[in-house]
Design a protein around this motif. Structure first.
Motif, PDB file in Angstrom:
ATOM      1  N   GLN A 143       0.838  -1.198   0.000  1.00  0.00           N
ATOM      2  CA  GLN A 143       0.000   0.000   0.000  1.00  0.00           C
ATOM      3  C   GLN A 143       0.877   1.253   0.000  1.00  0.00           C
ATOM      4  O   GLN A 143       0.629   2.199  -0.745  1.00  0.00           O
ATOM      5  CB  GLN A 143      -0.922  -0.013   1.216  1.00  0.00           C
ATOM      6  CG  GLN A 143      -1.972   1.075   1.203  1.00  0.00           C
ATOM      7  CD  GLN A 143      -2.920   0.927   2.372  1.00  0.00           C
ATOM      8  OE1 GLN A 143      -2.483   0.790   3.525  1.00  0.00           O
ATOM      9  NE2 GLN A 143      -4.219   0.950   2.093  1.00  0.00           N
ATOM     10  N   ILE A 148      -1.506  -1.140  -3.593  1.00  0.00           N
ATOM     11  CA  ILE A 148      -2.792  -1.387  -2.934  1.00  0.00           C
ATOM     12  C   ILE A 148      -3.408  -0.001  -2.729  1.00  0.00           C
ATOM     13  O   ILE A 148      -2.711   0.911  -2.259  1.00  0.00           O
ATOM     14  CB  ILE A 148      -2.600  -2.092  -1.566  1.00  0.00           C
ATOM     15  CG1 ILE A 148      -1.883  -3.426  -1.698  1.00  0.00           C
ATOM     16  CG2 ILE A 148      -3.922  -2.228  -0.819  1.00  0.00           C
ATOM     17  CD1 ILE A 148      -2.738  -4.603  -2.046  1.00  0.00           C
ATOM     18  N   PRO A 149      -4.678   0.171  -3.066  1.00  0.00           N
ATOM     19  CA  PRO A 149      -5.283   1.505  -2.915  1.00  0.00           C
ATOM     20  C   PRO A 149      -5.171   2.042  -1.484  1.00  0.00           C
ATOM     21  O   PRO A 149      -5.250   1.273  -0.519  1.00  0.00           O
ATOM     22  CB  PRO A 149      -6.759   1.267  -3.282  1.00  0.00           C
ATOM     23  CG  PRO A 149      -6.770   0.016  -4.101  1.00  0.00           C
ATOM     24  CD  PRO A 149      -5.625  -0.807  -3.605  1.00  0.00           C
ATOM     25  N   ALA A 152      -7.844   1.036   1.095  1.00  0.00           N
ATOM     26  CA  ALA A 152      -7.999  -0.365   1.523  1.00  0.00           C
ATOM     27  C   ALA A 152      -7.572  -0.517   2.979  1.00  0.00           C
ATOM     28  O   ALA A 152      -6.567   0.053   3.401  1.00  0.00           O
ATOM     29  CB  ALA A 152      -7.172  -1.279   0.633  1.00  0.00           C
ATOM     30  N   LEU A 157      -8.043  -6.867   5.355  1.00  0.00           N
ATOM     31  CA  LEU A 157      -7.638  -7.729   4.238  1.00  0.00           C
ATOM     32  C   LEU A 157      -6.766  -8.886   4.724  1.00  0.00           C
ATOM     33  O   LEU A 157      -6.962 -10.033   4.323  1.00  0.00           O
ATOM     34  CB  LEU A 157      -6.863  -6.924   3.187  1.00  0.00           C
ATOM     35  CG  LEU A 157      -7.661  -6.042   2.254  1.00  0.00           C
ATOM     36  CD1 LEU A 157      -6.724  -5.187   1.409  1.00  0.00           C
ATOM     37  CD2 LEU A 157      -8.572  -6.872   1.376  1.00  0.00           C
ATOM     38  N   SER A 188      -9.984 -12.230  -5.666  1.00  0.00           N
ATOM     39  CA  SER A 188     -11.322 -11.699  -5.387  1.00  0.00           C
ATOM     40  C   SER A 188     -11.346 -10.787  -4.167  1.00  0.00           C
ATOM     41  O   SER A 188     -12.255  -9.981  -4.004  1.00  0.00           O
ATOM     42  CB  SER A 188     -12.320 -12.844  -5.207  1.00  0.00           C
ATOM     43  OG  SER A 188     -12.137 -13.484  -3.945  1.00  0.00           O
ATOM     44  N   PRO A 191      -7.810  -5.697  -3.509  1.00  0.00           N
ATOM     45  CA  PRO A 191      -8.166  -4.684  -4.505  1.00  0.00           C
ATOM     46  C   PRO A 191      -7.001  -4.371  -5.440  1.00  0.00           C
ATOM     47  O   PRO A 191      -5.840  -4.363  -5.016  1.00  0.00           O
ATOM     48  CB  PRO A 191      -8.534  -3.460  -3.664  1.00  0.00           C
ATOM     49  CG  PRO A 191      -7.851  -3.661  -2.357  1.00  0.00           C
ATOM     50  CD  PRO A 191      -7.696  -5.150  -2.161  1.00  0.00           C
TER      51      PRO A 191
END
Length: 192
Positions: A143, A148-149, A152, A157, A188, A191
């Protein structure tokens, strides 16, 4: 094994034997006799190196936790390289394809072992807690690197990945999930 014969690394010999018993026969079959029989040594060897059987098991779990942390260092070294999904899939498949699931069952089933492990692992389920931290650290690093956004929640996660992947592998007697199934699940959840 004859007496007087030097054992090169009794700890690793006994730990390896315990893992084989766990994987083959499950936590309920793990006894000091089963371990020493599997190792091909006298029962006294275990008691020479460990205070008692729960002490042996606690040291086995702590040793395996150290290996998870080492694997975590490798995962952190992959930050910014390859794909996040592939990196996580490799870590999770390796973790739960090992003896980790059986060790989780073992720690849940033995009160004395859990009590001893509370000194080394004060909260959570040993193995799962450490693996979850490794995954959360990796996600946070990715991140920070922009893969990773920023919106998030890497803690959620990480816990989702550990908990759900554990459930995929939890039945030690059934078919193991294919790596493709683990990859599809990770893709899935994580993100892009």
């Amino acid at each position: 094994m004859p007496t007087g014969v030097a054992m090169r690394d009794a700890r690793e010999l006994l730990f390896g034997a315990a893992e084989r018993v766990l994987l083959r026969d499950g936590p309920e079959a793990l006894t000091s006799r089963a371990v020493t029989t599997e190792a091909g040594c006298a029962k006294g060897l275990l008691h020479k190196h460990f205070t008692d059987f729960d002490g042996f098991l606690a040291e086995l779990v702590v040793d395996r936790i150290a290996r998870i942390r080492q694997r975590g260092e490798v995962l952190l070294g992959a930050v910014g390289q390859g794909s996040v999904v592939e990196n996580l899939t490799g870590m999770l498949t390796e973790l739960f394809g090992s003896v980790a699931v059986a060790i989780v069952s073992l720690t849940i089933s033995r009160d004395g072992l859990r009590a001893r492990l509370r000194e080394a692992v004060p909260t959570g389920v040993p193995i799962l807690s450490e693996a979850g931290q490794v995954i959360r650290d990796y996600l946070a690093a990715e991140q920070a690197g922009g893969r990773i956004p920023p919106t998030a929640d890497t803690d959620v996660l990480g816990l989702t990945l550990i908990g759900s992947t554990h459930m995929m592998f939890a039945d030690r007697t059934g078919a193991r999930p294919a790596e493709a199934d683990v990859r599809a699940f990770v893709a899935s959840v994580v993100p892009a």
